[in-house]
Design a protein around this motif. Structure first.
Motif, mmCIF file in Angstrom:
data_model
loop_
_atom_site.group_PDB
_atom_site.id
_atom_site.type_symbol
_atom_site.label_atom_id
_atom_site.label_comp_id
_atom_site.label_asym_id
_atom_site.label_seq_id
_atom_site.Cartn_x
_atom_site.Cartn_y
_atom_site.Cartn_z
ATOM 1 N N GLY A 187 -6.147 4.424 -14.122
ATOM 2 C CA GLY A 187 -6.895 3.183 -13.994
ATOM 3 C C GLY A 187 -7.035 2.644 -12.594
ATOM 4 O O GLY A 187 -7.303 1.454 -12.402
ATOM 5 N N THR A 188 -6.863 3.491 -11.588
ATOM 6 C CA THR A 188 -7.029 3.040 -10.211
ATOM 7 C C THR A 188 -7.832 4.091 -9.447
ATOM 8 O O THR A 188 -8.451 4.972 -10.060
ATOM 9 C CB THR A 188 -5.654 2.764 -9.550
ATOM 10 O OG1 THR A 188 -5.851 2.188 -8.256
ATOM 11 C CG2 THR A 188 -4.802 4.006 -9.435
ATOM 12 N N SER A 189 -7.859 4.013 -8.140
ATOM 13 C CA SER A 189 -8.602 4.985 -7.341
ATOM 14 C C SER A 189 -8.034 5.012 -5.935
ATOM 15 O O SER A 189 -7.320 4.100 -5.516
ATOM 16 C CB SER A 189 -10.095 4.616 -7.286
ATOM 17 O OG SER A 189 -10.276 3.363 -6.649
ATOM 18 N N VAL A 190 -8.342 6.067 -5.200
ATOM 19 C CA VAL A 190 -7.978 6.136 -3.783
ATOM 20 C C VAL A 190 -8.774 5.075 -3.044
ATOM 21 O O VAL A 190 -9.994 4.995 -3.172
ATOM 22 C CB VAL A 190 -8.268 7.534 -3.210
ATOM 23 C CG1 VAL A 190 -8.197 7.524 -1.687
ATOM 24 C CG2 VAL A 190 -7.281 8.559 -3.771
ATOM 25 N N ARG A 191 -8.086 4.260 -2.238
ATOM 26 C CA ARG A 191 -8.742 3.135 -1.570
ATOM 27 C C ARG A 191 -8.804 3.286 -0.051
ATOM 28 O O ARG A 191 -9.465 2.491 0.607
ATOM 29 C CB ARG A 191 -8.016 1.834 -1.920
ATOM 30 C CG ARG A 191 -7.942 1.558 -3.414
ATOM 31 C CD ARG A 191 -9.296 1.150 -3.968
ATOM 32 N NE ARG A 191 -9.697 -0.136 -3.448
ATOM 33 C CZ ARG A 191 -9.263 -1.308 -3.937
ATOM 34 N NH1 ARG A 191 -8.401 -1.334 -4.938
ATOM 35 N NH2 ARG A 191 -9.680 -2.443 -3.426
ATOM 36 N N TYR A 192 -8.087 4.262 0.509
ATOM 37 C CA TYR A 192 -8.145 4.503 1.951
ATOM 38 C C TYR A 192 -7.570 5.875 2.233
ATOM 39 O O TYR A 192 -7.039 6.543 1.334
ATOM 40 C CB TYR A 192 -7.385 3.431 2.737
ATOM 41 C CG TYR A 192 -5.886 3.400 2.490
ATOM 42 C CD1 TYR A 192 -4.999 4.103 3.305
ATOM 43 C CD2 TYR A 192 -5.356 2.657 1.442
ATOM 44 C CE1 TYR A 192 -3.634 4.071 3.068
ATOM 45 C CE2 TYR A 192 -3.996 2.606 1.201
ATOM 46 C CZ TYR A 192 -3.145 3.321 2.018
ATOM 47 O OH TYR A 192 -1.789 3.300 1.787
ATOM 48 N N SER B 255 0.844 -1.195 0.000
ATOM 49 C CA SER B 255 0.000 0.000 0.000
ATOM 50 C C SER B 255 0.879 1.245 0.000
ATOM 51 O O SER B 255 1.930 1.263 0.658
ATOM 52 C CB SER B 255 -0.924 0.029 1.224
ATOM 53 O OG SER B 255 -1.828 -1.050 1.220
ATOM 54 N N ALA B 256 0.440 2.268 -0.725
ATOM 55 C CA ALA B 256 1.208 3.514 -0.826
ATOM 56 C C ALA B 256 0.380 4.667 -0.285
ATOM 57 O O ALA B 256 -0.715 4.951 -0.793
ATOM 58 C CB ALA B 256 1.589 3.788 -2.280
ATOM 59 N N ASN B 257 0.896 5.310 0.768
ATOM 60 C CA ASN B 257 0.270 6.516 1.296
ATOM 61 C C ASN B 257 0.809 7.682 0.477
ATOM 62 O O ASN B 257 1.919 8.159 0.722
ATOM 63 C CB ASN B 257 0.628 6.720 2.777
ATOM 64 C CG ASN B 257 0.585 5.426 3.568
ATOM 65 O OD1 ASN B 257 -0.361 4.657 3.456
ATOM 66 N ND2 ASN B 257 1.618 5.171 4.353
ATOM 67 N N VAL C 240 -1.921 -0.736 -3.799
ATOM 68 C CA VAL C 240 -3.106 0.046 -3.463
ATOM 69 C C VAL C 240 -2.694 1.459 -3.050
ATOM 70 O O VAL C 240 -1.716 1.649 -2.316
ATOM 71 C CB VAL C 240 -3.888 -0.649 -2.325
ATOM 72 C CG1 VAL C 240 -4.983 0.251 -1.780
ATOM 73 C CG2 VAL C 240 -4.476 -1.962 -2.825
ATOM 74 N N VAL C 241 -3.450 2.457 -3.513
ATOM 75 C CA VAL C 241 -3.148 3.857 -3.219
ATOM 76 C C VAL C 241 -4.079 4.388 -2.141
ATOM 77 O O VAL C 241 -5.305 4.221 -2.208
ATOM 78 C CB VAL C 241 -3.286 4.731 -4.482
ATOM 79 C CG1 VAL C 241 -3.124 6.215 -4.134
ATOM 80 C CG2 VAL C 241 -2.255 4.326 -5.531
ATOM 81 N N GLY C 242 -3.480 5.040 -1.137
ATOM 82 C CA GLY C 242 -4.244 5.749 -0.126
ATOM 83 C C GLY C 242 -3.902 7.222 -0.152
ATOM 84 O O GLY C 242 -2.782 7.594 -0.517
#
Length: 256
Positions: free
Chosen positions: A102-107, A30-32, A58-60
């Motif tokens: 092609g992704t989204s903020v997930r947290y 995961s990447a903050n 995953v992007v936060g």
């Protein structure tokens, strides 16, 4: 046992490069990612989101006080409504960079002084929660176990995720040692790996005064801007692999 490995990334600005994001994105789950208020210009954020998407990370949104000069590490006594608006703005900006890749903020995870303030400051913790609920109530909130932030998020029906800091010292109260004090930062890759494995196995960490304190977490943070960050993250990941710990993002399976 499954654990998420996260890192603060996307913190370069213009010609000033901070950390090795590409290398870290090959190691973490995961990447903050900074949102422009404490660090990160638009091109840096877009590149970071693109690399994260390509690596299945995953992007936060790592939201902050509006404090570029202080890297978000100075407390700001901002009115809660304004703070909530600032956080919505940041999440939306980073989400835009994610979407074109092609992704989204997930947290959502607060950064720096805002993170530490939200451990005890009920009004600012509530402002962070209000912002997440307004933007997307399905987004988890990443924070310190026992913090006002996680209590407020849980009360609001948001998913809460407890975080452990691999390379930061802990107080006997299970909070982080302030960066201005001795023992705040740890630099030995083998030492921090052993601390993380002990936290996973036994639910304890040795505090700066030598006592053991209870800590339980689903996600572990290794800072991307510290010297030797890549070597430390490499050692931590190798230690987890040797111990049979499965690395997986808490906010969804890896895309790749």
């Amino acid at each position: 046992m499954r654990v998420d490995l996260n890192s603060d990334l996307g913190e370069s600005f213009g010609r000033w490069v901070l950390g090795d994001d590409d290398a870290m994105l090959d190691l973490v789950t995961s990447a903050n990612v900074a949102c422009g208020f404490h660090a990160g210009d638009p091109s840096t954020l877009r590149r970071t989101c693109a690399k994260a998407a390509g690596s299945g990370v995953v992007v936060g949104a790592q939201v902050s006080y509006r404090d570029l000069a202080g890297f978000g590490r100075r407390f700001i006594d901002v009115e809660p409504g304004q703070l909530a608006d600032d956080i919505i703005y940041q999440i939306g900006a980073l989400d835009g960079m994610c979407r074109v890749n092609g992704t989204s903020v997930r947290y959502v995870k607060p950064h720096g002084a805002l993170y530490n303030t939200a451990v005890h400051h009920e009004a600012q913790a509530a402002a962070i929660v209000a912002a997440v609920r307004a933007y997307d109530p399905s987004l988890p909130v990443l924070g310190l176990p026992g913090s006002a932030l996680l209590r407020a998020a849980e009360a609001a029906g948001l998913r809460t995720v407890r975080e452990f800091f691999v390379d930061r010292g802990y107080t006997p109260e299970a909070t982080l040692v302030p960066r201005s004090q001795p023992g705040a930062l740890l630099h030995d890759p083998e030492e921090v790996t052993a601390r993380l494995l002990r936290m996973i196995d036994d639910g304890v960490v040795t505090a700066v005064d030598g006592t053991d304190v209870r800590v339980s977490a689903e996600s572990a943070c290794v800072h991307g801007d510290s010297p030797g960050a890549v070597a430390m993250a490499t050692a931590v990941r190798a230690g987890l692999d040797r111990s049979g710990v499965v690395l997986a993002p808490f906010a969804g399976e890896r895309a790749g």
